[in-house]
Write an enzyme that holds these catalytic residues in place. Sequence first.
Site, mmCIF file in Angstrom:
data_model
loop_
_atom_site.group_PDB
_atom_site.id
_atom_site.type_symbol
_atom_site.label_atom_id
_atom_site.label_comp_id
_atom_site.label_asym_id
_atom_site.label_seq_id
_atom_site.Cartn_x
_atom_site.Cartn_y
_atom_site.Cartn_z
ATOM 1 N N TYR A 138 37.801 48.163 44.060
ATOM 2 C CA TYR A 138 38.457 48.387 45.369
ATOM 3 C C TYR A 138 37.733 49.030 46.415
ATOM 4 O O TYR A 138 37.171 49.854 46.039
ATOM 5 C CB TYR A 138 39.642 49.568 44.823
ATOM 6 C CG TYR A 138 40.794 49.788 45.484
ATOM 7 C CD1 TYR A 138 41.046 49.089 46.920
ATOM 8 C CD2 TYR A 138 41.643 50.727 45.396
ATOM 9 C CE1 TYR A 138 41.981 49.337 47.757
ATOM 10 C CE2 TYR A 138 42.724 51.078 46.071
ATOM 11 C CZ TYR A 138 43.048 50.190 47.375
ATOM 12 O OH TYR A 138 44.128 50.545 48.070
ATOM 13 N N LYS A 163 40.156 44.050 45.346
ATOM 14 C CA LYS A 163 41.307 44.997 46.199
ATOM 15 C C LYS A 163 40.747 45.408 47.313
ATOM 16 O O LYS A 163 39.702 46.054 47.406
ATOM 17 C CB LYS A 163 42.013 45.870 45.384
ATOM 18 C CG LYS A 163 43.269 46.267 45.850
ATOM 19 C CD LYS A 163 43.881 47.211 45.060
ATOM 20 C CE LYS A 163 45.216 47.605 45.717
ATOM 21 N NZ LYS A 163 46.020 48.627 44.935
#
EC number: 4.2.1.41
Length: 310
Positions: A138, A163
């Site tokens: 992420y 992400k």
Amino acid sequence: MNKIRKAPKGILGFPVAPFTTSNKLDEQALAQNIQFLLDGGLEAIFVACAAAEYPSLSKEEYEAMVEVAVSVTAGKVPVYTGVGGNIQTSLELARISAEKGADGYLILPPYLVTGEQAGLSAYFKAIAESTDLNSIVYQRDNVAFSLSTLEALAEVPQVVGVKDGLGNMELNGLLTQTFGKRFGWLNGMPLAEVTMSAYVPLGFDSYSSAISNYIPHISRKFYNGILSGDQETVNEIYQQVIMPINNIRRQRKGYAVSLIKAGMEIMGMPVGQTVRLPILPVEKEHYAEMQTILENALDRFPKETPILSI
């Protein structure tokens, strides 16, 4: 039997951490939250992540949340957990996730200390390789991936997805064009419906949906509209639902979490507005605005009732 190495696609559910008035984790309310997301057709459950106030959870609460998620989903969809921040804690929670039967975890960035790209690469790699579970890395806040970092992570079989919570579309274009289908691409922007129309052409095929905790049928209608090119529906939902909610979310820091709980309470979900510091509950005026928005949203986009054959 080989493990399936791919990130989930579609709309991803991020249940909250329901707390009682005495500030205890409400496991029954969590189970109901997860079941509601499953009933709404979401493609994966991400438990004990940022929407669940991950930094505030005790080890025992974390374990309980993973157990509830694995039990309720019963293999219907993948269960991912949140790990990240302190490297030693992350490794311990990764181990717990594997022991409790999760399918993978979302690796959150390290906080406070900003490392060089080589350090960030080693951080994500160490957590990803610590178990055999799938990992999604992420980028947000103090972490933006360089090509060299993702090149290193591309060599780790456990890393199945990236992400994005930065919203740097130039960087996203560079990364998706360079790595293509090696990774699954997830839109992790706050209230991701706001930006999903821009992310899909780059190859992002999934997103985390905060509003699915209370109006999943509208999120689904919106996403289907994007994929099918139904711009009229997309625009209507964007203007009548997404942007009004987003305008409230932007009013206060922490509303990315507390506004979810407010929306759930308005829709009759047993979660309440109890949040943990430093997050504060939604203010009364904003709560009333949210209530009006949701009433209008349901009038315009009612949930379809299945037609039963007689």
